[in-house]
Design a protein around this motif. Structure first.
Motif, PDB file in Angstrom:
ATOM      1  N   MET A 115       0.853  -1.157   0.000  1.00 25.82           N
ATOM      2  CA  MET A 115       0.000   0.000   0.000  1.00 25.82           C
ATOM      3  C   MET A 115       0.903   1.225   0.000  1.00 25.82           C
ATOM      4  N   LYS A 116       0.545   2.203  -0.836  1.00 28.04           N
ATOM      5  CA  LYS A 116       1.404   3.360  -1.022  1.00 28.04           C
ATOM      6  C   LYS A 116       0.577   4.640  -0.936  1.00 28.04           C
ATOM      7  N   PHE A 117       1.138   5.635  -0.229  1.00 24.95           N
ATOM      8  CA  PHE A 117       0.521   6.948  -0.139  1.00 24.95           C
ATOM      9  C   PHE A 117       1.538   7.991  -0.565  1.00 24.95           C
ATOM     10  N   VAL A 118       1.074   8.998  -1.310  1.00 24.21           N
ATOM     11  CA  VAL A 118       1.945  10.093  -1.747  1.00 24.21           C
ATOM     12  C   VAL A 118       1.219  11.406  -1.493  1.00 24.21           C
ATOM     13  N   ALA A 119       1.940  12.370  -0.936  1.00 25.93           N
ATOM     14  CA  ALA A 119       1.382  13.708  -0.727  1.00 25.93           C
ATOM     15  C   ALA A 119       2.429  14.732  -1.130  1.00 25.93           C
ATOM     16  N   THR A 120       1.982  15.773  -1.820  1.00 24.44           N
ATOM     17  CA  THR A 120       2.876  16.836  -2.274  1.00 24.44           C
ATOM     18  C   THR A 120       2.328  18.183  -1.818  1.00 24.44           C
ATOM     19  N   GLU A 121       3.214  19.005  -1.287  1.00 28.86           N
ATOM     20  CA  GLU A 121       2.848  20.350  -0.842  1.00 28.86           C
ATOM     21  C   GLU A 121       3.921  21.325  -1.284  1.00 28.86           C
ATOM     22  N   ASP A 122       3.502  22.500  -1.730  1.00 22.99           N
ATOM     23  CA  ASP A 122       4.438  23.582  -2.020  1.00 22.99           C
ATOM     24  C   ASP A 122       4.486  24.482  -0.794  1.00 22.99           C
ATOM     25  N   ARG A 177      16.840  15.003   0.161  1.00 22.68           N
ATOM     26  CA  ARG A 177      16.140  13.736   0.385  1.00 22.68           C
ATOM     27  C   ARG A 177      16.448  13.140   1.747  1.00 22.68           C
ATOM     28  N   LEU A 178      15.406  12.641   2.377  1.00 15.42           N
ATOM     29  CA  LEU A 178      15.524  11.867   3.607  1.00 15.42           C
ATOM     30  C   LEU A 178      14.713  10.596   3.403  1.00 15.42           C
ATOM     31  N   MET A 179      15.298   9.472   3.746  1.00 14.84           N
ATOM     32  CA  MET A 179      14.572   8.214   3.626  1.00 14.84           C
ATOM     33  C   MET A 179      14.738   7.431   4.919  1.00 14.84           C
ATOM     34  N   ALA A 180      13.633   6.891   5.413  1.00 17.18           N
ATOM     35  CA  ALA A 180      13.649   6.075   6.623  1.00 17.18           C
ATOM     36  C   ALA A 180      12.946   4.766   6.319  1.00 17.18           C
ATOM     37  N   ALA A 181      13.391   3.714   6.994  1.00 17.58           N
ATOM     38  CA  ALA A 181      12.780   2.394   6.844  1.00 17.58           C
ATOM     39  C   ALA A 181      12.323   1.931   8.220  1.00 17.58           C
ATOM     40  N   ALA A 182      11.101   1.441   8.283  1.00 13.74           N
ATOM     41  CA  ALA A 182      10.548   0.926   9.532  1.00 13.74           C
ATOM     42  C   ALA A 182      10.163  -0.523   9.332  1.00 13.74           C
ATOM     43  N   ALA A 183      10.249  -1.299  10.410  1.00 16.53           N
ATOM     44  CA  ALA A 183       9.875  -2.709  10.335  1.00 16.53           C
ATOM     45  C   ALA A 183       9.130  -3.097  11.605  1.00 16.53           C
ATOM     46  N   THR A 184       8.069  -3.888  11.438  1.00 16.43           N
ATOM     47  CA  THR A 184       7.320  -4.417  12.556  1.00 16.43           C
ATOM     48  C   THR A 184       6.562  -5.662  12.121  1.00 16.43           C
ATOM     49  N   ASP A 185       6.620  -6.698  12.910  1.00 15.26           N
ATOM     50  CA  ASP A 185       5.832  -7.926  12.701  1.00 15.26           C
ATOM     51  C   ASP A 185       5.572  -8.301  11.242  1.00 15.26           C
ATOM     52  N   GLY A 186       6.617  -8.506  10.481  1.00 16.52           N
ATOM     53  CA  GLY A 186       6.461  -8.994   9.111  1.00 16.52           C
ATOM     54  C   GLY A 186       6.065  -7.935   8.110  1.00 16.52           C
ATOM     55  N   MET A 187       6.174  -6.664   8.497  1.00 16.88           N
ATOM     56  CA  MET A 187       5.830  -5.588   7.578  1.00 16.88           C
ATOM     57  C   MET A 187       6.975  -4.591   7.518  1.00 16.88           C
ATOM     58  N   THR A 231       8.572   2.079   4.130  1.00 12.86           N
ATOM     59  CA  THR A 231       9.585   3.064   3.765  1.00 12.86           C
ATOM     60  C   THR A 231       8.918   4.432   3.680  1.00 12.86           C
ATOM     61  N   ILE A 232       9.635   5.427   4.163  1.00 14.66           N
ATOM     62  CA  ILE A 232       9.178   6.809   4.105  1.00 14.66           C
ATOM     63  C   ILE A 232      10.242   7.580   3.345  1.00 14.66           C
ATOM     64  N   ASP A 233       9.850   8.177   2.240  1.00 15.10           N
ATOM     65  CA  ASP A 233      10.783   8.894   1.381  1.00 15.10           C
ATOM     66  C   ASP A 233      10.324  10.342   1.277  1.00 15.10           C
ATOM     67  N   VAL A 234      11.162  11.264   1.736  1.00 20.97           N
ATOM     68  CA  VAL A 234      10.842  12.689   1.701  1.00 20.97           C
ATOM     69  C   VAL A 234      11.786  13.346   0.703  1.00 20.97           C
ATOM     70  N   VAL A 235      11.205  13.983  -0.318  1.00 23.83           N
ATOM     71  CA  VAL A 235      11.999  14.630  -1.360  1.00 23.83           C
ATOM     72  C   VAL A 235      11.658  16.116  -1.385  1.00 23.83           C
ATOM     73  N   THR A 246       7.562  16.420  -1.218  1.00 23.96           N
ATOM     74  CA  THR A 246       6.833  15.217  -1.617  1.00 23.96           C
ATOM     75  C   THR A 246       7.180  14.112  -0.630  1.00 23.96           C
ATOM     76  N   VAL A 247       6.153  13.575   0.013  1.00 23.32           N
ATOM     77  CA  VAL A 247       6.337  12.510   0.993  1.00 23.32           C
ATOM     78  C   VAL A 247       5.642  11.262   0.461  1.00 23.32           C
ATOM     79  N   THR A 248       6.411  10.174   0.362  1.00 22.87           N
ATOM     80  CA  THR A 248       5.883   8.897  -0.114  1.00 22.87           C
ATOM     81  C   THR A 248       6.086   7.862   0.977  1.00 22.87           C
ATOM     82  N   THR A 249       5.027   7.174   1.337  1.00 22.19           N
ATOM     83  CA  THR A 249       5.097   6.109   2.328  1.00 22.19           C
ATOM     84  C   THR A 249       4.558   4.848   1.686  1.00 22.19           C
TER      85      THR A 249
END
Length: 151
Positions: free
Chosen positions: A1-8, A76-86, A89-93, A105-108
């Motif tokens: 599942m992917k979410f993207v949000a962009t703000e100026d 760019r900042l990118m973080a990776a999270a992990a929990t119980d088999g999931m 990734t959070i990518d901030v550009v 632009t934030v993509t999760t």
């Protein structure tokens, strides 16, 4: 599942980067929702820093690990999270549109590694539209706070 949000944002890219890359600030706010939060290695948060703790995810308390994967100032900042088999990734550009205007632009993206995690994501997909609306609102709220602080 992917979410993207962009703000100026009406602020220079360096000002926005300072807020986006404030890992200590994010850590302080996470302490309200994450019990036993520990950062390794000790010292200032930087690329490669890892946080572990327990948080409520999908109605259940779970062990969570977050790693700062990339800090490429000021873009760019990118973080990776992990929990119980999931894995999440959070990518901030950041993109400079003008000297005092920056596009955020934030993509999760969440990916399941186990059947249980796949079932969790499947149930979350039923509420996808509401979740996407909340996600975009949170990114817009963050952008508004940065803009207000920039003056």
């Amino acid at each position: 599942m992917k979410f993207v949000a962009t703000e100026d944002i009406a602020a220079p890219i360096d000002v926005v980067w300072a807020r986006v890359s404030d890992l200590e600030g994010f850590e302080a706010r996470a302490r309200d929702r994450v019990t036993g939060l520990v950062r390794t290695p000790p010292g200032p948060a930087a690329q490669g820093s890892k946080w572990t703790g327990r948080a409520e995810v999908m109605g259940k308390t779970r062990e969570v690990t977050v790693t700062a994967e990339a800090l490429d100032a000021p873009n760019r900042l990118m973080a990776a999270a992990a929990t119980d088999g999931m894995d999440v990734t959070i990518d901030v550009v950041l993109e400079s549109l003008a000297p005092a205007r920056t596009r955020l632009t934030v993509t999760t993206e969440a990916k399941a590694k186990t059947l249980t995690a796949r079932l969790m994501l499947q149930s979350a997909k039923l509420a996808r539209q509401a979740m996407a609306k909340r996600y975009k609102a949170r990114v817009a709220n963050f952008a508004a706070r940065v803009e207000k602080a920039a003056g």
